[in-house]
Design an enzyme around this catalytic site. Structure first.
Site, PDB file in Angstrom:
ATOM      1  CD  GLU A  31      -2.396  -1.338   2.763  1.00  0.00           C
ATOM      2  OE1 GLU A  31      -2.515  -0.313   3.456  1.00  0.00           O
ATOM      3  OE2 GLU A  31      -2.831  -2.448   3.108  1.00  0.00           O
TER       4      GLU A  31
ATOM      5  CE  LYS B 148       5.157   4.702   7.055  1.00  0.00           C
ATOM      6  NZ  LYS B 148       4.872   6.059   7.498  1.00  0.00           N
TER       7      LYS B 148
ATOM      8  CG  ASP C 213       4.465  12.249   5.607  1.00  0.00           C
ATOM      9  OD1 ASP C 213       4.330  11.843   6.771  1.00  0.00           O
ATOM     10  OD2 ASP C 213       5.399  12.976   5.231  1.00  0.00           O
TER      11      ASP C 213
ATOM     12  CE1 TYR D 202      -6.862   7.819  -1.182  1.00  0.00           C
ATOM     13  CE2 TYR D 202      -6.321   9.882  -0.074  1.00  0.00           C
ATOM     14  CZ  TYR D 202      -6.659   9.178  -1.222  1.00  0.00           C
ATOM     15  OH  TYR D 202      -6.797   9.844  -2.407  1.00  0.00           O
TER      16      TYR D 202
ATOM     17  CE  LYS E  10       9.710   6.781   6.453  1.00  0.00           C
ATOM     18  NZ  LYS E  10       9.516   6.975   7.872  1.00  0.00           N
TER      19      LYS E  10
ATOM     20  CB  CYS F 153      42.194  27.132  -9.648  1.00  0.00           C
ATOM     21  SG  CYS F 153      41.705  25.473 -10.127  1.00  0.00           S
TER      22      CYS F 153
ATOM     23  CB  CYS G   4      45.730  24.418 -11.875  1.00  0.00           C
ATOM     24  SG  CYS G   4      44.711  25.835 -12.238  1.00  0.00           S
TER      25      CYS G   4
ATOM     26  CB  CYS H  36      40.025  27.699 -12.867  1.00  0.00           C
ATOM     27  SG  CYS H  36      41.704  27.269 -13.330  1.00  0.00           S
TER      28      CYS H  36
ATOM     29  CB  CYS I 230      42.627  23.648 -14.386  1.00  0.00           C
ATOM     30  SG  CYS I 230      41.985  23.320 -12.790  1.00  0.00           S
TER      31      CYS I 230
HETATM   32  S1  IVH Z   1      -0.733   0.156   8.723  1.00  0.00           S
HETATM   33  C1  IVH Z   1       0.878  -0.721  12.813  1.00  0.00           C
HETATM   34  N1  IVH Z   1      -0.831   1.282   6.379  1.00  0.00           N
HETATM   35  O1  IVH Z   1       2.350   5.107   9.024  1.00  0.00           O
HETATM   36  C2  IVH Z   1       0.289   0.595  12.450  1.00  0.00           C
HETATM   37  N2  IVH Z   1      -0.047   2.612   8.163  1.00  0.00           N
HETATM   38  O2  IVH Z   1       4.899   4.900  10.349  1.00  0.00           O
HETATM   39  C3  IVH Z   1       0.418   0.846  11.005  1.00  0.00           C
HETATM   40  N3  IVH Z   1       0.527   4.903   7.529  1.00  0.00           N
HETATM   41  O3  IVH Z   1       1.078   5.274  12.263  1.00  0.00           O
HETATM   42  C4  IVH Z   1      -0.841   0.857  10.309  1.00  0.00           C
HETATM   43  N4  IVH Z   1      -0.021   4.730   5.414  1.00  0.00           N
HETATM   44  O4  IVH Z   1      -0.317   6.358  10.401  1.00  0.00           O
HETATM   45  C5  IVH Z   1      -0.512   1.457   7.660  1.00  0.00           C
HETATM   46  N5  IVH Z   1      -1.021   2.110   4.224  1.00  0.00           N
HETATM   47  C6  IVH Z   1      -0.703   2.297   5.492  1.00  0.00           C
HETATM   48  C7  IVH Z   1      -0.229   3.527   5.984  1.00  0.00           C
HETATM   49  C8  IVH Z   1       0.103   3.645   7.326  1.00  0.00           C
HETATM   50  C9  IVH Z   1       0.429   5.541   6.349  1.00  0.00           C
HETATM   51  C10 IVH Z   1       1.043   5.522   8.755  1.00  0.00           C
HETATM   52  C11 IVH Z   1       0.257   5.171   9.987  1.00  0.00           C
HETATM   53  C12 IVH Z   1       1.279   4.733  10.996  1.00  0.00           C
HETATM   54  C13 IVH Z   1       2.536   5.226  10.411  1.00  0.00           C
HETATM   55  C14 IVH Z   1       3.722   4.398  10.865  1.00  0.00           C
END
Ligand code: IVH
Length: 706
Positions: free
Chosen positions: A117, A119, A121, A248, A341, A435, A438, A453, A458
């Site tokens: 999935e 991740k 932020d 999400y 990551k 430089c 040289c 330079c 050089c």
């Molecule tokens: S699974 C075990 N799935 O990443 C808890 N987390 O660095 C993890 N996060 O606190 C839940 N996308 O807020 C999961 N597809 C995803 C995620 C995800 C973002 C965040 C989540 C967690 C943090 C950990």
């Protein structure tokens, strides 16, 4: 209820259903069912009706998303199921090691279907639905206890205020049996369902807010994650609503059931939550084996910048939910999933120095030397600064705490300074006078920001010297193509051949086009090829006039003077021996004319070269002399020279004997093999005659040498 009232109630319910359909289509199915203006009129009609007939207001009505008063503070929420964290991986090796650890922990092979999935932020949120109704939204807090942010969460339109009740058909299509479906309905209608996911803000919304803030002279929101955290933790839900957050979903938990019961697979859970009315990342994918995961990672990393929201990696989860309880949690995070990551973008560190590099066109570029810092799993110790104006623009001083950024494949750069952290010991940075390669006096071209330079040789000479050392005929490094060497030079990672030996994988892998694997490969080539045949080492030094053949002649000659060539000798020893060779001795070597002899003599008398050879020795570079070229015709024979030779000087004669493997002594004894008698020989001849040692003349001597 009279007829009119029930009609109004019906109208209200139909309006709600219509609005929910539009919400669902927009957020979950990515479809616009109805124009925004039209939707607003529906919402307005609903609002007016509810105002007139407040007895029909329900908590899941779309009008109830923003309501109530601002809070004084957030109540605490104890999570029924702790909100744990994730372990981070930064490389394929990390991921392979994770899989291997799990295999060892499990004590056998595990299925390698992974649901992978995005991740996000943002901020982790847990939603509690009781009998289908959203009753609570909470932040993660410390994982055990979070904050009740329900009022703010309700303003997020991608979160349904009531769970949708999927059709039997839709549920059976994603693998639920009739019994399962009954149980699911039971959860939706009568029990608790917990949904977890990430509240996020889109890049566009963040930019829009910041544009408005800038106009109003308010401090800007630093990044998406801070913007979300700040928005969710608003005591006034109206402010949260303004921020246009999104949500999400990445987990569904059915209290009372074990993982894998009822909902069997992670990919199935993702399909289920969509049917319940939540948004999931369309990019999520079932992968078979880590190699598919790696391909997915690379693909997402490529499109990362073009995604409408911030992602900082992928999350790799065992698709088989039954494995989740089997693998369990270790420390702060589960074994059954891993965050893989992307390279994090920014970190802070100290600016230790600024060095100037000269580029192909002679332009000098400042390179920041940093206190090493990890940025997204890679240790960075240098960053580019572009030009002197950039130093001025940042008001940069040596000793400053700076913010360094590394985005994707590009060379790290300094993006900011934290002047409040200054101690007063910081030093200002001066523009370059000379430089660094040289020593030419640097010029600043009128109307240009760059310092240059003026010596056109050089950069070119330095680049050539570095390529020469790496070449097949010298150090013999396959893979160190001209382009890589140029990049290393341009980025200030190498300046002379010794610097090759100080390179690290972390430095190499951030060069464009080089990954973990090739970086490791290059470093291992350097380390494996530190011991060179003496002739190749000499050739690699790039001494003027010394080509491959001359290098071999020199190696042959020097080897006779090196104490122990059955062991490796250090460049420093080679230098010491080479420095003791006189100009005449150099000239006496075959094919060494006065020019070459002069070049050799002066090379071995230049202290910079001593320094170079010393530094090479410190890095473990050494020479051996297995491939002797030519026959060692005088091997083991000892000579005494007496009198004047007509075709050779004394030094030349000695050199030729040694070159052919022989030794020269000044004393005549029984152990001497030959006394070479030239014109006007001295007492040594008499002694040789008395001892019966073999005496030869110049012609015989030359024949022996040949
Ligand atoms: S699974 C075990 N799935 O990443 C808890 N987390 O660095 C993890 N996060 O606190 C839940 N996308 O807020 C999961 N597809 C995803 C995620 C995800 C973002 C965040 C989540 C967690 C943090 C950990």
């Amino acid at each position: 209820m009279n007829k009119d009232l029930s009609l109004i109630k019906q109208r209200i319910e139909k309006l709600r259903a219509e609005i929910e359909e539009a919400r669902y289509a927009y957020h979950v199915l990515d479809k616009n069912l109805i124009d925004e203006g039209a939707l607003d009129s529906l919402k307005n009609e609903l609002f007016q009706l509810e105002q007139a007939y407040p007895q029909f207001i329900t908590p899941d009505s779309p009008t109830q998303r923003v309501g109530g008063k601002a809070l004084d503070k957030f109540a605490k929420v104890v999570h029924d199921y702790p909100m744990i964290s994730l372990y981070d991986a930064f490389s394929e090796e990390d991921m392979l090691a994770w899989e291997e650890r799990n295999r060892a922990f499990f004590g056998g092979t595990l299925p390698d279907d992974y649901y992978v999935e995005l991740k996000f932020d943002g901020l982790a949120i847990s939603l509690r639905f009781e009998s289908g109704l959203l009753v609570q939204g909470a932040t993660r807090g410390d994982g055990q206890v979070g904050e009740d942010v329900t009022a703010n969460i309700r303003t997020i339109t991608s979160i349904p205020l009531r769970l949708r009740r999927p059709s039997e058909e839709a549920l059976s299509l994603i693998g639920f049996s009739l019994t399962d479906i009954k149980e699911l309905y039971n959860f939706i209608d009568h029990k608790v369902v917990e949904i977890r996911g990430e509240a996020i803000i889109t890049k566009k919304s963040l930019a829009e807010i910041n544009r408005r803030y800038a106009q109003a002279g308010r401090p800007l929101l630093a990044n998406a994650r801070n913007a979300v955290a700040g928005s969710i933790r608003q005591l006034d839900p109206k402010v949260t609503a303004e921020r246009k957050l999104d949500f999400y979903t990445y987990d569904i938990w059915l209290p009372g059931l074990k993982r894998g019961e009822l909902v069997r697979w992670r990919h199935q859970a993702d399909q289920l939550v969509r049917l319940l009315g939540f948004k999931t990342a369309q990019h999520n994918k079932l992968c078979h084996g880590l190699s598919e995961v790696f391909a997915y990672y690379r693909q997402i990393e490529k499109i990362r910048e073009s995604l409408p929201f911030e992602v900082d990696g992928i999350v790799v989860k065992y698709d088989d939910l039954k494995l989740w309880d089997v693998l369990g949690v270790v420390g702060k995070a589960p074994r059954y999933m891993m965050a893989y990551k992307f390279s994090a973008k920014q970190a802070t560190t100290r600016l230790l120095d600024v060095r100037w590099q000269v580029g192909r066109t002679g332009v000098l570029t400042p390179t920041a030397i940093l206190k090493p810092v990890k940025v997204g799993g890679v240790t960075i110790s240098r960053a580019t600064l572009h030009n002197f104006d950039e130093i001025n623009r940042l008001s940069l001083k040596i000793g400053d705490t700076i913010i360094v950024e590394r985005a994707g494949d590009v060379i790290p750069k300094i993006v900011g300074v934290l002047p409040k952290l200054r101690t007063g010991d910081e030093r200002s940075i001066e523009p370059p006078k000379y430089c660094p390669f040289c020593g030419s006096v640097v010029q600043r071209v009128a109307g240009e920001v760059a310092y240059r330079c003026p010596n056109s040789d050089c950069y070119a000479v330095t680049l050539r010297r570095l390529r020469h050392w790496a070449s097949q005929e010298a150090a013999g490094w396959d893979g160190f193509g001209p382009k890589i060497i140029e990049q290393l030079l341009d980025n200030g990672l190498i300046k002379d051949i010794v610097d090759f030996y100080d390179l690290t994988v972390d430095q190499l892998k951030i060069l464009p086009g080089l990954g973990d694997k090739s970086a490791n490969n290059l470093i291992s080539i350097i380390n494996r090829k530190k011991i060179l045949p003496l002739n190749r080492l000499i050739y690699g030094l790039g001494i003027r006039q010394v080509g491959q053949e001359t290098a071999t002649t020199i190696a042959n000659f020097l080897s006779t003077r090196l104490p122990n060539l059955s062991h490796n000798v250090s460049p420093e020893e080679i230098f010491t021996v080479g420095r003791a060779v006189t100009l005449e001795e150099w000239q006496s070597l075959p094919d060494v004319g006065p020019k070459v002899a002069e070049a050799l003599f002066s090379w071995f008398h230049d202290d910079h070269n001593y320094d170079l050879m010393h530094r090479l020795s410190m890095r473990g570079v050494a020479a051996n002399w297995e491939n002797k070229v030519g026959v060692q015709s005088l091997s083991g024979k000892t000579f005494v020279l007496t009198g004047r030779l007509t075709s050779l000087t004394r030094a030349q004669a000695e050199a030729r004997i040694k070159q052919a493997g022989g030794r020269v002594s000044s004393q005549v004894s029984r152990h001497i093999d030959y006394v070479v008698a030239g014109e006007d020989p001295g007492s040594k001849l008499t002694k040789a005659q008395n001892l019966g040692v073999k005496i030869i003349n110049e012609a015989e001597f030359l024949a022996l040498l040949a």
